[in-house]
Design an enzyme around this catalytic site. Structure first.
Site, PDB file in Angstrom:
ATOM      1  N   CYS A 159       8.211 -58.040  11.456  1.00 11.96           N
ATOM      2  CA  CYS A 159       8.029 -58.989  10.356  1.00 11.96           C
ATOM      3  C   CYS A 159       7.201 -58.360   9.234  1.00 11.96           C
ATOM      4  O   CYS A 159       7.640 -57.427   8.596  1.00 11.96           O
ATOM      5  CB  CYS A 159       7.434 -60.292  10.901  1.00 11.96           C
ATOM      6  SG  CYS A 159       7.703 -61.689   9.780  1.00 11.96           S
TER       7      CYS A 159
ATOM      8  N   HIS B 233      10.905 -61.674  15.851  1.00 14.50           N
ATOM      9  CA  HIS B 233       9.677 -61.473  16.640  1.00 14.50           C
ATOM     10  C   HIS B 233       9.947 -61.356  18.137  1.00 14.50           C
ATOM     11  O   HIS B 233       9.935 -62.375  18.837  1.00 14.50           O
ATOM     12  CB  HIS B 233       8.749 -62.674  16.435  1.00 14.50           C
ATOM     13  CG  HIS B 233       8.107 -62.723  15.084  1.00 14.50           C
ATOM     14  ND1 HIS B 233       6.928 -62.098  14.794  1.00 14.50           N
ATOM     15  CD2 HIS B 233       8.494 -63.338  13.938  1.00 14.50           C
ATOM     16  CE1 HIS B 233       6.600 -62.315  13.527  1.00 14.50           C
ATOM     17  NE2 HIS B 233       7.534 -63.068  12.982  1.00 14.50           N
TER      18      HIS B 233
ATOM     19  N   GLU C 166       7.899 -60.364  20.305  1.00 16.04           N
ATOM     20  CA  GLU C 166       6.659 -60.715  21.025  1.00 16.04           C
ATOM     21  C   GLU C 166       6.497 -62.224  21.189  1.00 16.04           C
ATOM     22  O   GLU C 166       5.638 -62.675  21.940  1.00 16.04           O
ATOM     23  CB  GLU C 166       5.438 -60.106  20.312  1.00 16.04           C
ATOM     24  CG  GLU C 166       4.931 -60.855  19.087  1.00 16.04           C
ATOM     25  CD  GLU C 166       5.743 -60.625  17.820  1.00 16.04           C
ATOM     26  OE1 GLU C 166       6.844 -60.039  17.912  1.00 16.04           O
ATOM     27  OE2 GLU C 166       5.289 -61.051  16.737  1.00 16.04           O
TER      28      GLU C 166
END
Lengths: 76, 222
Positions: free
Chosen positions: B87, B195, B197
């Site tokens: 990002c 993302h 994560e």
């Protein structure tokens, strides 16, 4: 000494903000606006003896992303 | 394996990516402040996390890319260190010149915040070898400036050299050729808008992202 640095998107790079403005103007009833492009104006107060090469380096290294943007330096 | 996460003023996914790295390695990453000038010795992976470094002032990622630590990241990347930018991290890596192209305002001008489907284009990178080529995965996105642009020659080169790692399987932000993530020519730097994560355990709605971290660490030799 005051410098004005105009940072604009390169021709051909799609400008979503410009497009939105163009549509909004036409929504307000203004006809004949063929396109709108959004740029930035950065004003710098610099020492009188600042070299042109230094200002150019500031633009290339930080103020403009030369992948997508052009810049123009104006001495006010 | 030792890993590191760079923290800029305005980073807000630094702890998420730290959790993902810790889960995969069993060791908490070093959190490295952006004003530091050196990365910890012996790390195998450095992550540049998502967020809004410097409030996205000037351009997303522009100020962070010129912060002191990025000189060290650039030097270590040239020596083969694995660099993962997610990002805002992707924006920082393009601004730092570690990846080609730039990220502009989303074509629809909306902040896009939802789960999206991605196609794994190249499963042969160190970052993606936990996936199958052509496999579809779902990751969250949350960004305003995820519209990837590059000149046609650069896009052709990215496609031709297998540097497109992930592609959006649905319209998201107007990215050129639906590019969601790319790797560097040497393959050791990955930048992506979605993302991974935020998708590492069932409580997140799935663990598609976990395989990126476990796969990366296997490839690097954890």
């Amino acid at each position: 000494m005051k410098l004005r640095i105009y940072v604009t998107l390169k021709p051909g790079v799609l400008d979503p903000q410009g497009k939105a403005i163009e549509h909004a103007l036409s929504g307000l009833g203004f006809s004949g606006v063929d396109s709108a492009r959004v740029g930035k104006l950065i004003e710098l107060e610099v020492a009188e003896d600042t070299a042109d090469a230094d200002v150019d380096a500031m633009c290339r290294q930080l103020l403009a992303n030369t992948v997508i943007e052009n810049y123009r330096i104006e001495r006010a | 394996m030792k890993t590191a996460v760079i923290v800029f003023p305005g980073s807000n996914c630094d702890r998420d990516i730290a959790v993902a790295l810790e889960q995969a390695t069993g060791t908490a990453p070093h959190m490295v402040w952006h004003r530091d000038t050196e990365l910890p010795a012996g790390i195998g992976v450095v992550a540049v996390p998502g967020g809004f470094s410097y409030g996205d002032y000037l351009r997303s990622g522009a100020l962070a890319a010129r912060s002191p630590i990025m000189t060290a990241v650039r030097e270590q990347a040239a020596r083969g260190l694995k660099v993962l930018g997610v990002c805002n991290g992707f924006q920082v890596l393009t601004e730092a010149g570690l990846l080609p192209g730039a990220l502009m305002r989303n074509a629809g001008l909306n902040f896009v915040c939802r789960d999206v489907a991605l196609t794994v284009e190249n499963a042969g990178t160190v970052f993606t070898h936990g996936y199958q080529a052509g496999e579809q995965v779902r990751f969250p996105v949350a960004h305003h400036d995820g519209n990837y642009v590059a000149d046609p020659e650069t896009l052709d080169r990215l496609e031709g050299e297998g540097q497109v790692a992930f592609r959006y399987a649905e319209p998201v932000n107007g990215s050129a050729r639906d590019i969601a993530g790319i790797v560097s020519a040497d393959g050791n730097v990955l930048g992506m808008m979605p993302h991974p994560e935020r998708r590492i355990e069932p409580a997140h709605g799935g663990d598609d992202g976990k395989r990126m971290f476990t796969g990366l660490l296997e490839a690097v030799g954890a």
